[in-house]
Design a protein around this motif. Structure first.
Motif, PDB file in Angstrom:
ATOM      1  N   TYR A  51     -11.250   6.283  -8.881  1.00 22.04           N
ATOM      2  CA  TYR A  51     -12.394   6.892  -8.206  1.00 22.04           C
ATOM      3  C   TYR A  51     -13.638   6.989  -9.081  1.00 22.04           C
ATOM      4  CZ  TYR A  51      -9.937   7.430  -3.876  1.00 22.04           C
ATOM      5  OH  TYR A  51      -9.296   7.141  -2.699  1.00 22.04           O
ATOM      6  N   GLN A 111     -15.380   3.961  -8.355  1.00 21.37           N
ATOM      7  CA  GLN A 111     -15.954   3.955  -7.007  1.00 21.37           C
ATOM      8  C   GLN A 111     -17.175   4.854  -6.913  1.00 21.37           C
ATOM      9  OE1 GLN A 111     -13.770   3.713  -3.534  1.00 21.37           O
ATOM     10  NE2 GLN A 111     -12.041   2.656  -4.430  1.00 21.37           N
ATOM     11  N   VAL A 112     -17.100   5.976  -7.613  1.00 20.25           N
ATOM     12  CA  VAL A 112     -18.224   6.901  -7.577  1.00 20.25           C
ATOM     13  C   VAL A 112     -19.419   6.270  -8.281  1.00 20.25           C
ATOM     14  CG1 VAL A 112     -19.048   9.159  -8.356  1.00 20.25           C
ATOM     15  CG2 VAL A 112     -16.738   8.937  -7.480  1.00 20.25           C
ATOM     16  N   ARG A 160     -10.060  -3.541  -9.247  1.00 16.36           N
ATOM     17  CA  ARG A 160     -11.223  -2.669  -9.021  1.00 16.36           C
ATOM     18  C   ARG A 160     -12.098  -2.531 -10.270  1.00 16.36           C
ATOM     19  NH1 ARG A 160     -11.106   0.157  -4.134  1.00 16.36           N
ATOM     20  NH2 ARG A 160      -9.129   0.002  -3.020  1.00 16.36           N
ATOM     21  N   TYR A 219       0.500  15.349  -5.345  1.00 18.79           N
ATOM     22  CA  TYR A 219      -0.684  15.539  -4.501  1.00 18.79           C
ATOM     23  C   TYR A 219      -1.712  16.385  -5.233  1.00 18.79           C
ATOM     24  CZ  TYR A 219      -2.973  15.038   0.026  1.00 18.79           C
ATOM     25  OH  TYR A 219      -3.810  14.644   1.043  1.00 18.79           O
ATOM     26  N   ASN A 258      -3.445  14.273  -7.743  1.00 20.71           N
ATOM     27  CA  ASN A 258      -4.341  13.362  -7.032  1.00 20.71           C
ATOM     28  C   ASN A 258      -5.628  14.079  -6.614  1.00 20.71           C
ATOM     29  OD1 ASN A 258      -4.965  12.548  -3.887  1.00 20.71           O
ATOM     30  ND2 ASN A 258      -4.602  10.721  -5.109  1.00 20.71           N
ATOM     31  N   LYS A 311      -9.640  13.654  -8.203  1.00 23.04           N
ATOM     32  CA  LYS A 311     -10.860  13.362  -7.439  1.00 23.04           C
ATOM     33  C   LYS A 311     -11.972  14.323  -7.831  1.00 23.04           C
ATOM     34  CE  LYS A 311      -8.336  11.270  -3.656  1.00 23.04           C
ATOM     35  NZ  LYS A 311      -7.670  11.479  -2.375  1.00 23.04           N
ATOM     36  N   SER A 339       5.577   8.366   5.292  1.00 20.17           N
ATOM     37  CA  SER A 339       4.213   7.932   5.600  1.00 20.17           C
ATOM     38  C   SER A 339       3.240   8.398   4.519  1.00 20.17           C
ATOM     39  CB  SER A 339       3.754   8.528   6.935  1.00 20.17           C
ATOM     40  OG  SER A 339       3.991   7.653   7.981  1.00 20.17           O
ATOM     41  N   TRP A 340       3.417   9.656   4.147  1.00 17.53           N
ATOM     42  CA  TRP A 340       2.599  10.238   3.081  1.00 17.53           C
ATOM     43  C   TRP A 340       2.724   9.405   1.808  1.00 17.53           C
ATOM     44  CZ3 TRP A 340       5.034  12.215  -1.362  1.00 17.53           C
ATOM     45  CH2 TRP A 340       4.174  12.768  -2.306  1.00 17.53           C
ATOM     46  N   LYS A 391       3.418   6.262   1.442  1.00 14.68           N
ATOM     47  CA  LYS A 391       2.661   5.015   1.598  1.00 14.68           C
ATOM     48  C   LYS A 391       1.185   5.238   1.280  1.00 14.68           C
ATOM     49  CE  LYS A 391       4.279   1.025   3.159  1.00 14.68           C
ATOM     50  NZ  LYS A 391       4.616   0.159   2.073  1.00 14.68           N
ATOM     51  N   ASN A 392       0.645   6.288   1.884  1.00 10.54           N
ATOM     52  CA  ASN A 392      -0.790   6.513   1.761  1.00 10.54           C
ATOM     53  C   ASN A 392      -1.192   7.032   0.385  1.00 10.54           C
ATOM     54  OD1 ASN A 392      -1.802   5.653   4.307  1.00 10.54           O
ATOM     55  ND2 ASN A 392      -0.887   7.453   5.245  1.00 10.54           N
ATOM     56  N   ILE A 393      -0.438   7.937  -0.154  1.00  4.96           N
ATOM     57  CA  ILE A 393      -0.848   8.528  -1.431  1.00  4.96           C
ATOM     58  C   ILE A 393      -0.699   7.511  -2.567  1.00  4.96           C
ATOM     59  CG2 ILE A 393       1.343   9.619  -2.187  1.00  4.96           C
ATOM     60  CD1 ILE A 393      -1.454  11.872  -2.455  1.00  4.96           C
ATOM     61  N   TYR A 439      -1.062   4.292  -2.227  1.00  4.32           N
ATOM     62  CA  TYR A 439      -2.218   3.398  -2.084  1.00  4.32           C
ATOM     63  C   TYR A 439      -3.438   4.047  -2.732  1.00  4.32           C
ATOM     64  CZ  TYR A 439      -5.768   0.326  -0.189  1.00  4.32           C
ATOM     65  OH  TYR A 439      -6.804  -0.558  -0.086  1.00  4.32           O
ATOM     66  N   ASP A 440      -3.600   5.323  -2.445  1.00 10.15           N
ATOM     67  CA  ASP A 440      -4.759   6.059  -2.968  1.00 10.15           C
ATOM     68  C   ASP A 440      -4.769   6.063  -4.501  1.00 10.15           C
ATOM     69  OD1 ASP A 440      -7.063   7.515  -2.143  1.00 10.15           O
ATOM     70  OD2 ASP A 440      -6.143   9.361  -2.847  1.00 10.15           O
ATOM     71  N   ARG A 495      -3.834   1.308  -5.580  1.00  9.38           N
ATOM     72  CA  ARG A 495      -4.316   0.058  -4.973  1.00  9.38           C
ATOM     73  C   ARG A 495      -5.830   0.050  -4.714  1.00  9.38           C
ATOM     74  NH1 ARG A 495       0.281  -2.853  -3.672  1.00  9.38           N
ATOM     75  NH2 ARG A 495       2.116  -1.558  -3.325  1.00  9.38           N
TER      76      ARG A 495
END
Lengths: 199, 431
Positions: free
Chosen positions: B49, B52-53, B97, B338, B341, B345, B420-421, B423-425, B427-428, B431
């Motif tokens: 991040y 990205q920022v 990235r 979490y 994570n 951020k 599901s969580w 998968k998403n976390i 990636y965050d 990836r």
């Protein structure tokens, strides 16, 4: 249903996703919406089949959903806790952010026969409000290309009355199941999942 | 100390970064450099991040290992529901990235010269440093237990090889065997995890070795989400009956700290009276403290964890160094993936804004964490936090556990949400 596997196709699509935030601000927006992405995926494009894709979601639907979670008027697991941590203004800020994000639909494995049947059911029972299965109309959530597992949770909640819906919606679903059988729910899910061509 | 040799390395580094002029002092006006130590849940997110920022920032991630195996979801490898590869992540996503990834162990930080040294002797200059070292074990509190013994009596509180070892031992165990899990005194990484682990081990044993038993010897009196776990265990594993697959012993009733491990006898000695326990599979989870580099670099206080400004995660001990994740003191936030994570951020914004000489905005923090209790049976905890004054505070009402006595459908959905969580976390993060 395979729950762990996301197709390569999806990963390819999302592989290039960048955070779409104007960094002229002080970072507050990112720190707020960034917390959603841990569960709902990059920019709200969920990669997990149970968590809904919230990218491109209609802002008033978004805010309404958060209010209902906060007030425990809508069934949920963690959202009833999480929604209580934010103000009305936060809800609006999140909604305004996610509506600007591109909804990236999924190539899920669907049964062609069910899709065909689902298309007819959609026309007959749903299309009046959920125009042409598209996610852009006011008051409608992202149906087309949405995760099947999530759609299943939602329809089951509506049909079983766990989720409070306007009486008209409940009647339509009950009516459909009565006339077309319980498998009609599954057919609808396959149809919506197959709708990956977005306008 | 910057030796002549190392100075040349730094200077070479500058040239490599596309700058001319070999003065170390020119860095200040050049591209800003952020170094992140530790490529886990916190460090990977922070590195991603920051780029990205502000893509103009040069970000280097220093991480010893080429792959990261998540601790979160590793218990599903123990149950057999997941393969180890499904919790294995490379750093290719971060490299794509634009992050430079250096696979060496960071062994030193000099806050005066603002440099990080790696084990091979390379020196890296930073404008801001983020340290996300995770945990280390208090090896010296357990006689006869060290990194070598841990290869046969695993802690599995770092994932990867340790997880595979534990899984293999479960597979090799006879039906009717005994598994012991020891739980250290709090705080440690992820308080519900030992009980999630016991649950997922029980899920495997129930199906394949139903005469077996898991004994949890706890150094504490209570555990996270205790009522929810016990309700699940009663439903799934006969908890409380003679045939229970899981038995839990608190400090005051048969539990306690592990004081000694006898690897030859496959025995452990536990509690104030050093009761001997033998088992077919022993999983010793040692007491914990901040990761090693935090100690080397004087980032810890007397608690063994790192005090930070809870808005920026800047160390209270050294300027321009931030600490995030399990190692930092961010109570009431949990030591979870979490949380790391979410902190990463906030920290990314703090670091970028500091480098830009601007004020950062209002931070927002979140934790959401799932445990799998058994087949089609998940539970969760979630909480939202904000900054009040200079402290992270839980927002009253905005948090809690899964309900007691929930329907089978709700428990099943939480199991799906958990995966599901994941998968998403991930990636965050990667990836």
């Amino acid at each position: 249903m395979t729950i762990y596997k996301t197709t390569k196709y999806i990963l390819l699509l999302v592989g290039s996703l960048m955070l779409n935030i104007t960094w002229a601000d002080d970072g507050s927006l990112f720190m707020l919406v960034g917390n959603c992405m841990g569960c709902h995926g990059p920019n709200g494009v969920s990669l997990g089949p149970a968590t809904p894709n919230i990218a491109g979601m209609n802002p008033s639907t978004f805010v309404k959903a958060m209010e209902e979670f906060r007030d425990e008027e809508r069934p949920s697991t963690v959202m009833r806790h999480i929604a209580k941590g934010y103000s009305d203004e936060d809800f609006q800020t999140m909604a305004d952010y996610f509506v600007k994000q591109a909804f990236i639909p999924y190539q899920q494995t669907v049964d062609a026969d069910k899709v065909k049947k689902g298309a007819k059911l959609h026309q007959k029972y749903c299309q009046k409000c959920h125009t042409n299965s598209v996610h852009t109309i006011v008051g409608s959530t992202n149906l087309a290309g949405q995760w099947m597992l999530y759609l299943q949770f939602t329809l089951v909640d509506i049909y079983t009355g766990v989720r409070d819906m306007p009486i008209r919606v409940l009647q339509i679903v009950e009516n459909m199941v009565q006339l077309e059988g319980i498998e009609s729910v599954d057919n609808l899910i396959h149809f919506y999942a197959s709708q990956t061509e977005h306008k | 100390m910057i030796t002549r040799r190392n100075f040349i390395k730094i200077a070479t580094g500058i040239t490599a970064a596309g700058l001319s002029g070999c003065s170390n002092f020119s860095i200040a006006t050049a591209k800003k450099r952020v170094i992140v130590i530790g490529g886990g849940a916190g460090g990977a997110t922070a590195a991603k991040y920051i780029r990205q920022v502000d893509p103009s920032i040069d970000v280097t991630l220093i991480e010893k290992n080429r792959y990261y195996y998540t601790c979160f979801m590793s218990s599903s490898v123990l149950s057999g529901e997941r393969k180890i590869d499904s919790i294995k992540f490379s750093y290719d996503g971060l490299i794509k990235r634009g992050i430079k990834v250096v696979h060496h162990l960071a062994v030193g930080i000099d806050p005066i010269t603002k440099t990080v040294t790696t084990q091979n002797g390379d020196i890296f200059y930073y404008d801001r440093l983020i340290v996300s070292p995770g945990i280390d074990f208090k090896w010296d509190t357990i006689e006869g237990y060290d990194k070598t013994i841990a290869k046969t009596i695993p802690h599995a509180w770092d994932s990867g090889y340790q997880t595979i070892t534990l899984r293999k031992q479960l597979e090799a165990m006879k039906d009717g065997g005994t598994v012991i899990i020891t739980v250290p005194h709090k705080p440690f990484r992820c308080h519900p995890a030992p009980f999630g682990r016991a649950s997922e081990m029980a899920q495997y044993l129930k199906q394949h070795k139903p005469k077996s038993k898991i004994l949890i010897l706890d150094a504490n009196e209570k555990f996270a989400q205790q009522k929810l776990f016990i309700q699940g265990w009663k439903k799934l594993y006969g908890y409380g009956t003679d045939n229970s697959l899981i038995e839990w012993y608190p400090f005051s009733d048969g539990g306690g700290e592990v004081v000694q491990v006898d690897a030859k006898e496959r025995a452990i000695y536990v509690g104030p009276f050093e009761d001997q326990h033998q088992a077919d599979v022993i999983n010793v989870i040692p007491a914990q403290k901040a990761g090693k580099i935090a100690f080397t670099a004087d980032l810890v206080d007397e608690t063994g964890w790192c005090p930070v400004n809870q808005k920026t995660f800047e160390s209270k001990r050294h300027k321009d160094i931030h600490v995030i994740g399990d190692a930092c003191i961010a109570s009431p936030m949990a030591r979870s993936a979490y949380a790391a994570n979410s902190q990463a951020k906030v920290c990314a914004v703090a670091v970028v804004k500091a480098l830009q000489g601007e004020e950062m905005g209002t931070p927002s923090y979140l934790n959401a964490c799932y445990s799998i209790v058994g087949k089609d049976y998940g539970i969760s905890v979630a909480a939202v936090y904000r900054l009040e004054g200079d402290k992270i505070k839980w927002i009253r009402g905005a948090g809690g556990l899964s309900p007691m006595d929930a329907s089978a459908e709700v428990r099943k959905r939480e199991m799906y949400y958990a995966h599901s969580w994941f998968k998403n976390i991930t990636y965050d993060m990667f990836r």
